[in-house]
Design an enzyme around this catalytic site. Structure first.
Site, PDB file in Angstrom:
ATOM      1  N   ALA A 189      52.251 -24.608  12.453  1.00 31.78           N
ATOM      2  CA  ALA A 189      53.307 -24.873  11.664  1.00 31.78           C
ATOM      3  C   ALA A 189      54.705 -24.574  11.952  1.00 31.78           C
ATOM      4  CB  ALA A 189      52.793 -24.377  10.114  1.00 31.78           C
ATOM      5  N   VAL A 194      44.282 -20.915  18.202  1.00 29.12           N
ATOM      6  CA  VAL A 194      43.252 -21.383  17.454  1.00 29.12           C
ATOM      7  C   VAL A 194      41.976 -21.904  18.218  1.00 29.12           C
ATOM      8  CG1 VAL A 194      44.499 -22.340  15.381  1.00 29.12           C
ATOM      9  CG2 VAL A 194      43.918 -23.959  17.393  1.00 29.12           C
ATOM     10  N   ASN A 247      45.875 -28.361  11.281  1.00 30.56           N
ATOM     11  CA  ASN A 247      47.065 -29.341  11.676  1.00 30.56           C
ATOM     12  C   ASN A 247      47.331 -29.086  13.333  1.00 30.56           C
ATOM     13  OD1 ASN A 247      49.688 -30.740  11.791  1.00 30.56           O
ATOM     14  ND2 ASN A 247      50.220 -28.758  12.477  1.00 30.56           N
ATOM     15  N   TYR A 289      41.775 -36.484  23.683  1.00 35.18           N
ATOM     16  CA  TYR A 289      42.210 -36.289  22.415  1.00 35.18           C
ATOM     17  C   TYR A 289      41.608 -37.232  21.284  1.00 35.18           C
ATOM     18  CZ  TYR A 289      46.156 -36.630  19.163  1.00 35.18           C
ATOM     19  OH  TYR A 289      47.085 -36.667  17.850  1.00 35.18           O
ATOM     20  N   LYS A 349      39.523 -36.053  18.279  1.00 36.21           N
ATOM     21  CA  LYS A 349      40.030 -36.418  16.722  1.00 36.21           C
ATOM     22  C   LYS A 349      39.081 -37.109  15.971  1.00 36.21           C
ATOM     23  CE  LYS A 349      44.217 -34.884  16.674  1.00 36.21           C
ATOM     24  NZ  LYS A 349      44.531 -33.829  15.873  1.00 36.21           N
TER      25      LYS A 349
HETATM   26  P1  NAP Z   1      53.799 -30.835  17.651  1.00 37.47           P
HETATM   27  O1  NAP Z   1      55.313 -30.998  17.233  1.00 37.47           O
HETATM   28  O2  NAP Z   1      53.534 -30.454  19.073  1.00 37.47           O
HETATM   29  O3  NAP Z   1      53.504 -29.243  17.199  1.00 37.47           O
HETATM   30  C1  NAP Z   1      52.300 -28.650  17.558  1.00 37.47           C
HETATM   31  C2  NAP Z   1      52.019 -27.423  16.759  1.00 37.47           C
HETATM   32  O4  NAP Z   1      50.824 -27.075  17.155  1.00 37.47           O
HETATM   33  C3  NAP Z   1      52.925 -26.136  17.018  1.00 37.47           C
HETATM   34  O5  NAP Z   1      53.357 -25.662  16.102  1.00 37.47           O
HETATM   35  C4  NAP Z   1      52.140 -25.459  18.145  1.00 37.47           C
HETATM   36  O6  NAP Z   1      52.584 -24.152  18.049  1.00 37.47           O
HETATM   37  C5  NAP Z   1      50.943 -25.611  17.395  1.00 37.47           C
HETATM   38  N1  NAP Z   1      49.785 -25.153  18.563  1.00 37.47           N
HETATM   39  C6  NAP Z   1      49.449 -25.976  19.522  1.00 37.47           C
HETATM   40  N2  NAP Z   1      48.424 -25.438  20.466  1.00 37.47           N
HETATM   41  C7  NAP Z   1      48.083 -24.234  19.393  1.00 37.47           C
HETATM   42  C8  NAP Z   1      46.942 -23.398  19.147  1.00 37.47           C
HETATM   43  N3  NAP Z   1      46.108 -23.350  20.442  1.00 37.47           N
HETATM   44  N4  NAP Z   1      46.761 -22.577  18.348  1.00 37.47           N
HETATM   45  C9  NAP Z   1      47.779 -22.910  17.280  1.00 37.47           C
HETATM   46  N5  NAP Z   1      48.857 -23.353  17.235  1.00 37.47           N
HETATM   47  C10 NAP Z   1      48.892 -24.496  18.264  1.00 37.47           C
HETATM   48  O7  NAP Z   1      52.832 -31.838  17.154  1.00 37.47           O
HETATM   49  P2  NAP Z   1      52.868 -32.878  15.842  1.00 37.47           P
HETATM   50  O8  NAP Z   1      53.388 -33.879  16.338  1.00 37.47           O
HETATM   51  O9  NAP Z   1      53.442 -32.056  14.884  1.00 37.47           O
HETATM   52  O10 NAP Z   1      51.138 -32.601  15.732  1.00 37.47           O
HETATM   53  C11 NAP Z   1      50.594 -31.918  14.581  1.00 37.47           C
HETATM   54  C12 NAP Z   1      49.173 -32.551  14.513  1.00 37.47           C
HETATM   55  O11 NAP Z   1      49.018 -33.879  13.985  1.00 37.47           O
HETATM   56  C13 NAP Z   1      48.207 -32.402  15.583  1.00 37.47           C
HETATM   57  O12 NAP Z   1      46.943 -32.071  15.511  1.00 37.47           O
HETATM   58  C14 NAP Z   1      48.489 -33.866  16.218  1.00 37.47           C
HETATM   59  O13 NAP Z   1      47.305 -34.309  17.030  1.00 37.47           O
HETATM   60  C15 NAP Z   1      48.339 -34.876  14.945  1.00 37.47           C
HETATM   61  N6  NAP Z   1      48.788 -36.065  15.216  1.00 37.47           N
HETATM   62  C16 NAP Z   1      50.329 -36.404  15.583  1.00 37.47           C
HETATM   63  C17 NAP Z   1      50.715 -37.641  15.655  1.00 37.47           C
HETATM   64  C18 NAP Z   1      52.067 -37.866  16.276  1.00 37.47           C
HETATM   65  O14 NAP Z   1      52.406 -38.947  16.495  1.00 37.47           O
HETATM   66  N7  NAP Z   1      52.961 -36.692  16.261  1.00 37.47           N
HETATM   67  C19 NAP Z   1      49.799 -38.696  15.352  1.00 37.47           C
HETATM   68  C20 NAP Z   1      48.392 -38.262  14.869  1.00 37.47           C
HETATM   69  C21 NAP Z   1      48.040 -37.114  14.812  1.00 37.47           C
HETATM   70  P3  NAP Z   1      53.706 -23.352  19.162  1.00 37.47           P
HETATM   71  O15 NAP Z   1      54.928 -24.144  19.088  1.00 37.47           O
HETATM   72  O16 NAP Z   1      54.097 -21.960  18.422  1.00 37.47           O
HETATM   73  O17 NAP Z   1      52.981 -23.331  20.289  1.00 37.47           O
END
Ligand code: NAP
Length: 244
Positions: free
Chosen positions: A12, A63, A89, A152, A156
């Site tokens: 988050a 995680v 998330n 991925y 998912k």
């Molecule tokens: P994002 O902006 O890259 O943010 C990712 C978040 O996950 C960051 O807060 C990061 O923390 C955290 N993270 C990464 N690796 C981690 C770990 N090993 N343990 C704990 N936290 C971790 O990504 P987002 O686009 O918001 O995506 C959030 C979710 O939505 C993901 O599951 C993604 O697959 C899904 N999603 C996204 C999209 C899209 O188009 N953006 C579409 C479908 C699904 P740090 O910054 O502290 O490293």
């Protein structure tokens, strides 16, 4: 809609997770922000959330590492006693065609995006009271696949099977378990998609634009609230009509 509830949101510190934290706070939930590497950004989210007059802390944990997740669960139990709403998330991408994908790229994505959901849910579940909520962020890629994303997509899709199975196990405790499958959302994960590819994707989306993180967060608020009490085992697509 969430007064008196405590929510844990993994990943988050930015993007969709940050937006869910803020929408939950607007609805009066106390919020626990999990982050992995970016303490500074996580603290900025804590400051934003606290402006809504709720309690908020940041807890670091990777995680994908079971010991770190156990330590996070212990910390949360001491400080908050219960977690009414868990949002799985946290997620990453390491895109490459299968031919060129390294073992490390496969395992890192599966460990974070799928095993991470298992670890967090398993060790937070004892803190979730009757009537609690588990919401996991899947993706349309888990339903339809995508070129260069077999790791991925597998993770998912795994979240969807996990969600449906767990909903059957936890129904008797009135804990609902649901997933959200976003399409393309404007966050750090999608920022490196080349301009022309983005234009093509937007053209293919019936609503003709990518989602904003808030579009996902408002659905999470609904699933976290009492208003969704009879929805469990569901996957809600928030994709502008792309994956139909
Ligand atoms: P994002 O902006 O890259 O943010 C990712 C978040 O996950 C960051 O807060 C990061 O923390 C955290 N993270 C990464 N690796 C981690 C770990 N090993 N343990 C704990 N936290 C971790 O990504 P987002 O686009 O918001 O995506 C959030 C979710 O939505 C993901 O599951 C993604 O697959 C899904 N999603 C996204 C999209 C899209 O188009 N953006 C579409 C479908 C699904 P740090 O910054 O502290 O490293």
């Amino acid at each position: 809609m969430l007064k008196g509830k405590t929510a844990l949101i993994t990943g988050a510190s930015r993007g969709i997770g940050e937006s869910i934290a803020i929408e939950f706070a607007k609805n009066h939930a106390d919020v626990i922000i999990n982050y992995y590497s970016d303490k500074h950004e996580a603290q900025k989210v804590v400051d934003k959330v606290k402006k809504y007059g709720v309690n908020c802390v940041a807890v670091q944990a990777d995680v994908s590492k079971v010991d770190e997740v156990k330590r996070m669960a212990d910390e949360i139990q001491k400080q908050f006693k219960k977690v009414d709403i868990l949002v799985n998330n946290a997620g990453i991408v390491k895109d490459r065609t299968l031919k060129n994908m390294t073992l490390d790229e496969w395992h890192t994505v599966i460990n974070t995006n799928l095993n991470g959901v298992f670890y967090v849910t398993k060790f937070i579940l004892p803190l979730i009271p009757e009537g609690g909520r588990i919401i996991s962020i899947s993706s349309i890629v888990g339903q339809y696949g995508n070129f260069g994303q077999s790791n991925y997509a597998a993770a998912k899709a795994g979240i969807i099977g996990f969600t449906k199975s767990l909903s059957k196990e936890l129904g008797k405790k009135k804990i609902t378990v649901n997933a959200i499958a976003p399409g393309f959302v404007k966050t750090a994960i999608t920022k490196d998609i080349p301009f022309f590819r983005k234009k093509l994707i937007n053209h293919m989306i019936p609503l003709k634009e990518e989602a904003m993180p808030e579009d996902i967060a408002t659905v999470a608020v609904f699933l976290a609230s009492d208003k969704s009490r009879y929805i469990t085992g569901a996957v809600i697509n928030v994709d502008g009509g792309l994956a139909i």
